[in-house]
Design a protein around this motif. Sequence first.
Motif, mmCIF file in Angstrom:
data_model
loop_
_atom_site.group_PDB
_atom_site.id
_atom_site.type_symbol
_atom_site.label_atom_id
_atom_site.label_comp_id
_atom_site.label_asym_id
_atom_site.label_seq_id
_atom_site.Cartn_x
_atom_site.Cartn_y
_atom_site.Cartn_z
ATOM 1 N N ARG A 4 0.952 -1.214 0.070
ATOM 2 C CA ARG A 4 0.083 0.162 -0.032
ATOM 3 C C ARG A 4 0.993 1.361 -0.061
ATOM 4 N NH1 ARG A 4 -5.282 -0.490 1.475
ATOM 5 N NH2 ARG A 4 -5.978 -2.744 2.187
ATOM 6 N N SER A 5 0.409 2.293 -0.637
ATOM 7 C CA SER A 5 0.932 3.623 -0.374
ATOM 8 C C SER A 5 0.916 4.085 0.996
ATOM 9 C CB SER A 5 0.304 4.569 -1.434
ATOM 10 O OG SER A 5 -0.791 4.949 -1.173
ATOM 11 N N ILE A 6 1.576 5.331 1.095
ATOM 12 C CA ILE A 6 1.515 5.670 2.414
ATOM 13 C C ILE A 6 0.062 6.690 2.751
ATOM 14 C CG2 ILE A 6 4.016 6.651 2.661
ATOM 15 C CD1 ILE A 6 3.358 9.399 1.782
ATOM 16 N N ASP A 7 -0.948 6.629 1.582
ATOM 17 C CA ASP A 7 -2.146 6.979 1.815
ATOM 18 C C ASP A 7 -3.018 5.793 1.704
ATOM 19 O OD1 ASP A 7 -1.423 9.763 1.775
ATOM 20 O OD2 ASP A 7 -1.465 9.668 -0.457
ATOM 21 N N ALA A 8 -2.360 4.785 1.927
ATOM 22 C CA ALA A 8 -3.304 3.385 2.033
ATOM 23 C C ALA A 8 -3.746 2.941 0.929
ATOM 24 C CB ALA A 8 -4.464 3.447 3.210
ATOM 25 N N GLU A 9 -3.473 3.310 -0.373
ATOM 26 C CA GLU A 9 -3.905 2.953 -1.728
ATOM 27 C C GLU A 9 -3.353 1.600 -1.975
ATOM 28 O OE1 GLU A 9 -6.546 4.026 -3.256
ATOM 29 O OE2 GLU A 9 -6.829 5.499 -1.631
ATOM 30 N N ILE A 262 1.729 9.737 14.217
ATOM 31 C CA ILE A 262 2.559 8.728 14.673
ATOM 32 C C ILE A 262 2.511 8.455 16.161
ATOM 33 C CG2 ILE A 262 4.479 9.721 13.247
ATOM 34 C CD1 ILE A 262 4.800 10.188 17.036
ATOM 35 N N ILE A 263 2.431 6.942 16.443
ATOM 36 C CA ILE A 263 2.497 6.425 17.561
ATOM 37 C C ILE A 263 3.943 5.898 17.695
ATOM 38 C CG2 ILE A 263 1.395 4.663 19.029
ATOM 39 C CD1 ILE A 263 -0.983 4.542 17.156
ATOM 40 N N ALA A 264 4.433 6.337 19.108
ATOM 41 C CA ALA A 264 5.893 5.983 18.924
ATOM 42 C C ALA A 264 6.165 5.210 20.753
ATOM 43 C CB ALA A 264 6.977 7.239 18.982
ATOM 44 N N GLY A 265 6.906 4.452 20.633
ATOM 45 C CA GLY A 265 7.140 3.531 21.963
ATOM 46 C C GLY A 265 6.196 3.058 22.662
ATOM 47 N N GLY A 266 6.378 2.955 24.258
ATOM 48 C CA GLY A 266 5.373 2.318 24.985
ATOM 49 C C GLY A 266 5.376 0.698 24.768
ATOM 50 N N ASP A 267 6.220 0.317 23.891
ATOM 51 C CA ASP A 267 6.494 -1.085 23.460
ATOM 52 C C ASP A 267 7.963 -1.415 23.813
ATOM 53 O OD1 ASP A 267 7.718 0.266 21.564
ATOM 54 O OD2 ASP A 267 7.094 -1.256 19.910
ATOM 55 N N LEU A 268 8.304 -2.698 23.821
ATOM 56 C CA LEU A 268 9.876 -3.112 24.258
ATOM 57 C C LEU A 268 10.635 -2.787 23.198
ATOM 58 C CD1 LEU A 268 9.222 -6.460 26.285
ATOM 59 C CD2 LEU A 268 9.690 -4.420 26.902
ATOM 60 N N PRO A 269 10.424 -2.760 21.798
ATOM 61 C CA PRO A 269 11.417 -2.380 20.632
ATOM 62 C C PRO A 269 11.549 -0.810 20.614
ATOM 63 C CG PRO A 269 9.729 -4.108 19.939
ATOM 64 C CD PRO A 269 9.227 -3.625 21.402
ATOM 65 N N GLY A 270 10.526 0.021 21.055
ATOM 66 C CA GLY A 270 10.571 1.174 20.490
ATOM 67 C C GLY A 270 10.255 1.464 19.169
ATOM 68 N N ASP A 276 -2.592 7.184 8.892
ATOM 69 C CA ASP A 276 -3.062 7.915 7.752
ATOM 70 C C ASP A 276 -4.102 8.947 8.405
ATOM 71 O OD1 ASP A 276 -3.143 8.524 4.786
ATOM 72 O OD2 ASP A 276 -5.061 8.586 5.557
ATOM 73 N N ARG A 277 -3.958 10.135 7.995
ATOM 74 C CA ARG A 277 -4.867 10.994 8.603
ATOM 75 C C ARG A 277 -6.632 10.823 8.320
ATOM 76 N NH1 ARG A 277 -2.851 15.950 4.414
ATOM 77 N NH2 ARG A 277 -3.919 15.116 2.617
ATOM 78 N N LEU A 278 -6.813 10.061 7.256
ATOM 79 C CA LEU A 278 -8.124 9.727 6.964
ATOM 80 C C LEU A 278 -8.487 8.529 7.092
ATOM 81 C CD1 LEU A 278 -8.684 12.353 3.834
ATOM 82 C CD2 LEU A 278 -9.359 12.867 6.272
#
Length: 375
Positions: A4-9, A262-270, A276-278
């Motif tokens: 998929r593209s960064i816009d989920a296409e 973005i969702i970052a961290g909170g997990d063991l690997p980091g 996507d915004r929509l």
Amino acid sequence: AGLRSIDAEPLGPPTSFRFGTANHTSGVDIPLPADLSSTGALNVGRQAHTATLLADGRVLVCGGYTSGEIVTDTAEIWNPQTGTFTSLTNRMTIPRAGHTATRLPDGRVLLTGGYHPQPPLGELGTTATAEIFDPSSTAFTATGSKTTERGDHASILLGDGRVLVTGGGVLSSGFITDLATAETFSSGTFTAHASPMIHTRFAHGIARNNFGKVLLGGGSDADKSHSFFSETDDAFVNLGEAVGDEVRFGPVVEAFASGHFIIAGGDLPGTVLRVDRLSGFVQNTGSGLSSPRAYAAAARLGTDRIVVIGGLDFNRGGFIQGSMDVIVEGGVVGARTFGTSVTFSPALAFHTATRLVDGSVLICGGVNEDGSQLN
């Protein structure tokens, strides 16, 4: 599921792709140690507090733990003109830590829930109470109570002026029960939200973009999926899991100016996820944090950079980080993460990072390596 593209296409044949990983910072504006400057110290060392940008550019700092499990009802204000914190004579209606603070459209600040002392002496519980801070009078005034007591929950201002309060947990007799409920605040009243949050979320992250989407990231051991709250539909929508993702507690969730999250961290690997915004399509950027981080703090610089500061490394027994990463929008999967040479001494976790009017970031409080609260 296919490419998929960064816009989920969906990307299908006969197209072919060549992937590469750029490990250099050419053309990327990375924060430097010289960009870090000191300002006045907090009058009270605190962690798990809140720091809220006021309409006039000052920052309100409320509550938190001042030592161990001692919760404070004190508050102070940082003035960008003087660089100093001033303690308020007025105190919060009750001591709070692990609460939320949300600036309302009229400039006042809503404080909700959190942990507070309760009998017997030395015990903590969660509260359903809420209060409002008025910057013009510096007074804290009780307002209608929440439908459910909560601590380590999240809240955010919606486009229609309501405040959305999500998840958290109820603390009783030393045990936490995670919540899957949400509620909204408007005109002094909390109303239970009819739409379920899909599953429980505790110590999760929250952010809103200008496209009517609120992202809820992490905070569930039931599964590894994330959610949108759609302001258009006034409902929660399950976004599913990123490939290879892990359970996350204490992640940071932020939005670029473009509206992508973005969702970052909170997990063991980091790891770092892009949402996507929509469409809400979630993917692992493959460009992780320099060190795993939980209960870090994050804020956006400019339009396309997000700094992630400090936090705990559970791979090393909760080691507290003093380093900082920057997540830059762009690249094959929409975001790349770079370590920086910026360091904080002492290291810190459970602190706050508040984006100021001039685009800089105020970092305050937290806990350091020896368990002391920072000021």
